[in-house]
Design a protein around this motif. Structure first.
Motif, PDB file in Angstrom:
ATOM      1  N   SER A 111       0.819  -1.214   0.000  1.00 34.57           N
ATOM      2  CA  SER A 111       0.000   0.000   0.000  1.00 34.57           C
ATOM      3  C   SER A 111       0.855   1.268   0.000  1.00 34.57           C
ATOM      4  O   SER A 111       0.368   2.341  -0.309  1.00 34.57           O
ATOM      5  CB  SER A 111      -0.940   0.000   1.203  1.00 34.57           C
ATOM      6  OG  SER A 111      -0.178  -0.057   2.394  1.00 34.57           O
ATOM      7  N   ARG A 112       2.143   1.129   0.364  1.00 34.46           N
ATOM      8  CA  ARG A 112       3.088   2.247   0.368  1.00 34.46           C
ATOM      9  C   ARG A 112       4.422   1.758  -0.185  1.00 34.46           C
ATOM     10  O   ARG A 112       4.674   0.563  -0.251  1.00 34.46           O
ATOM     11  CB  ARG A 112       3.279   2.780   1.777  1.00 34.46           C
ATOM     12  CG  ARG A 112       1.960   3.232   2.407  1.00 34.46           C
ATOM     13  CD  ARG A 112       2.233   3.943   3.688  1.00 34.46           C
ATOM     14  NE  ARG A 112       2.784   5.254   3.354  1.00 34.46           N
ATOM     15  CZ  ARG A 112       2.172   6.404   3.580  1.00 34.46           C
ATOM     16  NH1 ARG A 112       1.025   6.400   4.150  1.00 34.46           N
ATOM     17  NH2 ARG A 112       2.723   7.541   3.254  1.00 34.46           N
ATOM     18  N   PHE A 113       5.296   2.685  -0.540  1.00 30.89           N
ATOM     19  CA  PHE A 113       6.610   2.302  -1.039  1.00 30.89           C
ATOM     20  C   PHE A 113       7.469   1.722   0.080  1.00 30.89           C
ATOM     21  O   PHE A 113       7.377   2.145   1.230  1.00 30.89           O
ATOM     22  CB  PHE A 113       7.337   3.505  -1.643  1.00 30.89           C
ATOM     23  CG  PHE A 113       6.731   4.003  -2.916  1.00 30.89           C
ATOM     24  CD1 PHE A 113       6.505   3.146  -3.985  1.00 30.89           C
ATOM     25  CD2 PHE A 113       6.393   5.333  -3.062  1.00 30.89           C
ATOM     26  CE1 PHE A 113       5.955   3.600  -5.168  1.00 30.89           C
ATOM     27  CE2 PHE A 113       5.845   5.800  -4.242  1.00 30.89           C
ATOM     28  CZ  PHE A 113       5.623   4.932  -5.298  1.00 30.89           C
ATOM     29  N   THR A 114       8.328   0.795  -0.274  1.00 30.57           N
ATOM     30  CA  THR A 114       9.330   0.269   0.631  1.00 30.57           C
ATOM     31  C   THR A 114      10.611   1.069   0.398  1.00 30.57           C
ATOM     32  O   THR A 114      11.115   1.111  -0.719  1.00 30.57           O
ATOM     33  CB  THR A 114       9.576  -1.229   0.353  1.00 30.57           C
ATOM     34  OG1 THR A 114       8.360  -1.932   0.601  1.00 30.57           O
ATOM     35  CG2 THR A 114      10.686  -1.781   1.217  1.00 30.57           C
ATOM     36  N   LEU A 115      11.127   1.688   1.444  1.00 28.04           N
ATOM     37  CA  LEU A 115      12.281   2.584   1.297  1.00 28.04           C
ATOM     38  C   LEU A 115      13.484   2.149   2.129  1.00 28.04           C
ATOM     39  O   LEU A 115      14.558   2.733   2.014  1.00 28.04           O
ATOM     40  CB  LEU A 115      11.874   4.007   1.677  1.00 28.04           C
ATOM     41  CG  LEU A 115      10.752   4.579   0.814  1.00 28.04           C
ATOM     42  CD1 LEU A 115      10.174   5.822   1.442  1.00 28.04           C
ATOM     43  CD2 LEU A 115      11.255   4.870  -0.579  1.00 28.04           C
ATOM     44  N   ARG A 116      13.323   1.139   2.939  1.00 27.07           N
ATOM     45  CA  ARG A 116      14.380   0.703   3.844  1.00 27.07           C
ATOM     46  C   ARG A 116      15.732   0.464   3.161  1.00 27.07           C
ATOM     47  O   ARG A 116      16.763   0.888   3.691  1.00 27.07           O
ATOM     48  CB  ARG A 116      13.939  -0.554   4.598  1.00 27.07           C
ATOM     49  CG  ARG A 116      14.916  -1.014   5.637  1.00 27.07           C
ATOM     50  CD  ARG A 116      14.409  -2.209   6.455  1.00 27.07           C
ATOM     51  NE  ARG A 116      13.236  -2.853   5.941  1.00 27.07           N
ATOM     52  CZ  ARG A 116      13.240  -3.975   5.197  1.00 27.07           C
ATOM     53  NH1 ARG A 116      14.369  -4.557   4.892  1.00 27.07           N
ATOM     54  NH2 ARG A 116      12.118  -4.506   4.780  1.00 27.07           N
ATOM     55  N   PRO A 117      15.809  -0.186   1.991  1.00 28.37           N
ATOM     56  CA  PRO A 117      17.124  -0.404   1.376  1.00 28.37           C
ATOM     57  C   PRO A 117      17.883   0.884   1.023  1.00 28.37           C
ATOM     58  O   PRO A 117      19.098   0.858   0.855  1.00 28.37           O
ATOM     59  CB  PRO A 117      16.799  -1.191   0.105  1.00 28.37           C
ATOM     60  CG  PRO A 117      15.506  -1.876   0.398  1.00 28.37           C
ATOM     61  CD  PRO A 117      14.751  -0.896   1.249  1.00 28.37           C
ATOM     62  N   LEU A 118      17.182   2.016   0.936  1.00 25.22           N
ATOM     63  CA  LEU A 118      17.834   3.272   0.568  1.00 25.22           C
ATOM     64  C   LEU A 118      18.250   4.120   1.765  1.00 25.22           C
ATOM     65  O   LEU A 118      18.947   5.123   1.603  1.00 25.22           O
ATOM     66  CB  LEU A 118      16.907   4.094  -0.332  1.00 25.22           C
ATOM     67  CG  LEU A 118      16.538   3.432  -1.662  1.00 25.22           C
ATOM     68  CD1 LEU A 118      15.558   4.305  -2.424  1.00 25.22           C
ATOM     69  CD2 LEU A 118      17.765   3.156  -2.490  1.00 25.22           C
ATOM     70  N   LEU A 119      17.858   3.743   2.951  1.00 24.17           N
ATOM     71  CA  LEU A 119      18.161   4.553   4.129  1.00 24.17           C
ATOM     72  C   LEU A 119      19.663   4.752   4.377  1.00 24.17           C
ATOM     73  O   LEU A 119      20.064   5.840   4.814  1.00 24.17           O
ATOM     74  CB  LEU A 119      17.479   3.972   5.364  1.00 24.17           C
ATOM     75  CG  LEU A 119      15.955   4.076   5.372  1.00 24.17           C
ATOM     76  CD1 LEU A 119      15.390   3.468   6.641  1.00 24.17           C
ATOM     77  CD2 LEU A 119      15.489   5.509   5.200  1.00 24.17           C
TER      78      LEU A 119
END
Length: 138
Positions: A111-119
């Motif tokens: 339902s939302r973007f996954t951003l963890r790998p870019l942190l």
């Protein structure tokens, strides 16, 4: 380069389904051809998830993924890579980022973007903390 402004923009997107695609890439050489094939395979997985979990018809899923699928035919795009590629697609949103870190090869449809790998890109010293808060506990 992915920056804090890009993160903030992606965090505000609330349009399900949201597709996040991460791919380690090669900067130069013959291995670039592998990157195209791997992206094609990841797009196929994303299409299956859009159809299976989110109820999209196959033509609608193909149209949804078209901004990323168009990259498969752009040889000039692949000649100027970095170590990773992050693609974010949602209704009205198409964001493609070359990044200087190797990313895991994965597709997430949610339902939302996954951003963890870019942190790690946003932490000056490479270290960061994540606080997860839910209604029941922190």
């Amino acid at each position: 380069m992915f920056c804090k402004h890009d993160l903030e923009r992606l965090l505000t997107v609330d349009a399900a389904p949201a597709v996040s695609i991460f791919l380690p890439t090669h900067i130069a050489g013959r291995d670039i051809r592998q990157d195209v094939i791997r992206l094609r395979n990841l797009l196929s997985k994303a299409q299956d998830q859009l159809c299976g979990k989110h109820g999209l018809r196959r033509p609608d899923a193909e149209a949804f993924l078209k901004p990323a699928a168009d990259l498969l035919e752009q040889s000039e795009f692949w000649r100027h890579m970095d170590r990773g590629l992050a693609i974010f697609l949602a209704k009205g949103v198409s964001a493609i980022h070359r990044v200087p870190v190797e990313l895991p090869e994965e597709v997430v449809v949610n339902s939302r973007f996954t951003l963890r790998p870019l942190l790690p890109l946003l932490a000056d010293d490479g270290a960061f903390m994540i606080l997860a808060v839910t209604a029941g506990r922190a």
